[in-house]
Design a protein around this motif. Structure first.
Motif, mmCIF file in Angstrom:
data_model
loop_
_atom_site.group_PDB
_atom_site.id
_atom_site.type_symbol
_atom_site.label_atom_id
_atom_site.label_comp_id
_atom_site.label_asym_id
_atom_site.label_seq_id
_atom_site.Cartn_x
_atom_site.Cartn_y
_atom_site.Cartn_z
ATOM 1 N N GLN A 5 -1.606 6.415 -3.893
ATOM 2 C CA GLN A 5 -0.932 5.135 -4.013
ATOM 3 C C GLN A 5 -1.950 4.095 -4.481
ATOM 4 O OE1 GLN A 5 1.542 3.898 -0.719
ATOM 5 N NE2 GLN A 5 2.067 6.003 -0.191
ATOM 6 N N LEU B 264 5.207 -0.018 5.708
ATOM 7 C CA LEU B 264 6.141 0.145 4.605
ATOM 8 C C LEU B 264 7.451 -0.595 4.865
ATOM 9 C CD1 LEU B 264 6.691 1.659 1.896
ATOM 10 C CD2 LEU B 264 7.841 3.391 3.282
ATOM 11 N N GLN C 148 12.853 0.331 7.302
ATOM 12 C CA GLN C 148 12.075 -0.676 8.009
ATOM 13 C C GLN C 148 12.192 -2.058 7.364
ATOM 14 O OE1 GLN C 148 8.433 0.916 10.160
ATOM 15 N NE2 GLN C 148 8.338 2.150 8.305
ATOM 16 N N LEU D 120 2.105 -6.396 -0.002
ATOM 17 C CA LEU D 120 1.430 -5.515 -0.941
ATOM 18 C C LEU D 120 2.443 -4.662 -1.690
ATOM 19 C CD1 LEU D 120 -1.350 -4.242 1.497
ATOM 20 C CD2 LEU D 120 -1.767 -5.650 -0.519
ATOM 21 N N GLN E 265 1.622 -6.519 5.381
ATOM 22 C CA GLN E 265 0.375 -6.386 6.137
ATOM 23 C C GLN E 265 0.124 -7.671 6.924
ATOM 24 O OE1 GLN E 265 -3.295 -5.722 3.913
ATOM 25 N NE2 GLN E 265 -4.198 -4.650 5.653
ATOM 26 N N GLY F 165 -4.861 -8.427 10.659
ATOM 27 C CA GLY F 165 -5.448 -7.563 11.683
ATOM 28 C C GLY F 165 -4.744 -6.231 11.858
ATOM 29 N N GLN F 166 -3.788 -5.929 10.980
ATOM 30 C CA GLN F 166 -3.061 -4.661 11.091
ATOM 31 C C GLN F 166 -3.073 -3.910 9.762
ATOM 32 O OE1 GLN F 166 0.805 -4.982 12.889
ATOM 33 N NE2 GLN F 166 0.116 -6.512 14.377
ATOM 34 N N GLY F 167 -2.667 -2.657 9.835
ATOM 35 C CA GLY F 167 -2.549 -1.869 8.624
ATOM 36 C C GLY F 167 -1.238 -2.152 7.907
ATOM 37 N N PRO F 168 -1.138 -1.727 6.661
ATOM 38 C CA PRO F 168 0.110 -1.930 5.914
ATOM 39 C C PRO F 168 1.283 -1.206 6.571
ATOM 40 C CG PRO F 168 -1.692 -1.334 4.437
ATOM 41 C CD PRO F 168 -2.185 -1.103 5.821
ATOM 42 N N PHE G 68 -2.683 0.201 -5.027
ATOM 43 C CA PHE G 68 -2.202 -1.068 -4.485
ATOM 44 C C PHE G 68 -2.559 -2.232 -5.401
ATOM 45 C CE2 PHE G 68 -0.679 -0.299 -0.149
ATOM 46 C CZ PHE G 68 -1.112 1.011 0.062
ATOM 47 N N GLY G 69 -1.653 -3.211 -5.435
ATOM 48 C CA GLY G 69 -1.963 -4.482 -6.071
ATOM 49 C C GLY G 69 -2.758 -5.365 -5.119
ATOM 50 N N PRO G 70 -3.149 -6.569 -5.573
ATOM 51 C CA PRO G 70 -3.970 -7.464 -4.741
ATOM 52 C C PRO G 70 -3.198 -8.132 -3.618
ATOM 53 C CG PRO G 70 -3.438 -8.518 -6.798
ATOM 54 C CD PRO G 70 -2.919 -7.126 -6.903
ATOM 55 N N TYR H 112 4.854 -3.087 0.944
ATOM 56 C CA TYR H 112 4.311 -3.069 2.296
ATOM 57 C C TYR H 112 4.136 -4.495 2.806
ATOM 58 C CZ TYR H 112 2.756 1.853 1.778
ATOM 59 O OH TYR H 112 2.682 3.220 1.601
#
Lengths: 113, 115
Positions: B104, B45, B59, B91, B37, B40-43, B106-108, B35
Motif C-alpha cells: 500500500q 481503515l 468502519q 490518509l 489516523q 498518537g494512533q495507527g491508521p 500512502f499519500g501525505p 484511513y
C-alpha cells in the motif's frame, strides 16, 4: 477482529546502537506482517514485511522476526542513524470480512547523536 | 513514478460544517483506501474501493461520512456534519490489487482540525 499491540510507544537510542520494536497480534489466522515508517508530515512507507511461512527476513540494516506460536513479531534496526528517527508502525493481516490490515499504535524512535 | 496525491494538506473547520478531501492514486492501481489516523494512533481503515466499487465500508460512520470513486480513479471523502472527534489526519493509499500482501502506497494526508 484483529488486535495488534505495539511496544514501546517511545524508544530513544544512541546513534550506532540497535533498536528493537515488538508487536503481538490476536488472530492466529494472520499471515502477513508489514512494518511502516512514517516521517513527520508524510504518509507511512513500507520498509519491510514478512509472511507467515518465514521466521526471519533481513534487508541491510533492518530485519523482522516472526514467532507464530507466540503470535509476536519484532523489528530490528542495527547501526542506527539520524535518518532512522521516525514513527514505526507494525501491522497484521486479517481476512474476515475481507483482506485487510490492522495497525499498531506506533513507536516513536529517537536517535540521539 | 508519481506518488499518491492528496489535497488539501490542511483544513480547519468548525463543528457541524462540511468538508471534502480529494485523492489521486498511483496510475494503474485498482485498489484505493481511506484511513483515519488520530494523533498518537495507527491508521484505521474507513473504506476500501476496488476500481469504482466499494469492497468494505464497515468502519465508515455512514451517518456523516461518505466516499466515492467515480470512474475508478480519483476519490473524494466527505464529512457532513463534522464533529470535534473527527480531528485527525486522513490518509489515502493505493495498491495494485486486493490481496493484502500488495504494498500500500500512502499519500501525505490531509490534517483536519475541527473547532
Amino acid at each position: 477482529g484483529e488486535n495488534v499491540e505495539q511496544h514501546p510507544s517511545t524508544l530513544s537510542v544512541q546513534e550506532g546502537d540497535s533498536a528493537v520494536i515488538k508487536c503481538t497480534y490476536s488472530d492466529s489466522a494472520s499471515n502477513y506482517f508489514p512494518w511502516y515508517k512514517q516521517e513527520l508530515g508524510k504518509g507511512p512507507q513500507l520498509i519491510i514485511d514478512i509472511r507467515s511461512n518465514v521466521g526471519e527476513k533481513k534487508d541491510q540494516r533492518i530485519a523482522v522476526t516472526l514467532n507464530k506460536t507466540a503470535k509476536h513479531f519484532s523489528l530490528h534496526i542495527t547501526e542506527t542513524q539520524p535518518e532512522d528517527s521516525a514513527v514505526y508502525f507494525c501491522a497484521a493481516s486479517f481476512s474476515i470480512p475481507r483482506d485487510g490490515l490492522t495497525f499498531g499504535k506506533g513507536t516513536h524512535l529517537i536517535i540521539q547523536p | 513514478e508519481a506518488g499518491v496525491a492528496q489535497s488539501p494538506r490542511y483544513k480547519i473547520i468548525e463543528k457541524r460544517q462540511s468538508v471534502a478531501f480529494w485523492c489521486n492514486p498511483i496510475s494503474g492501481h485498482a485498489t484505493l483506501y481511506w484511513y483515519q489516523q488520530i494523533l498518537g494512533q495507527g491508521p484505521k481503515l474507513l473504506i476500501q474501493f476496488q476500481n469504482n466499487g466499494v469492497v468494505d465500508d464497515s468502519q465508515l460512520p455512514k451517518d456523516r461520512f461518505s466516499a466515492e470513486r467515480l470512474k475508478g480513479v480519483d476519490s473524494t471523502l466527505k464529512i457532513q456534519p463534522a464533529k470535534l472527534e473527527d480531528s485527525a489526519v486522513y490518509l489515502c493509499a493505493s495498491s495494485l490489487g486486493l490481496a493484502v500482501y500488495n504494498e500500500q502506497f500512502f499519500g501525505p494526508g490531509t490534517r483536519l482540525t475541527v473547532l
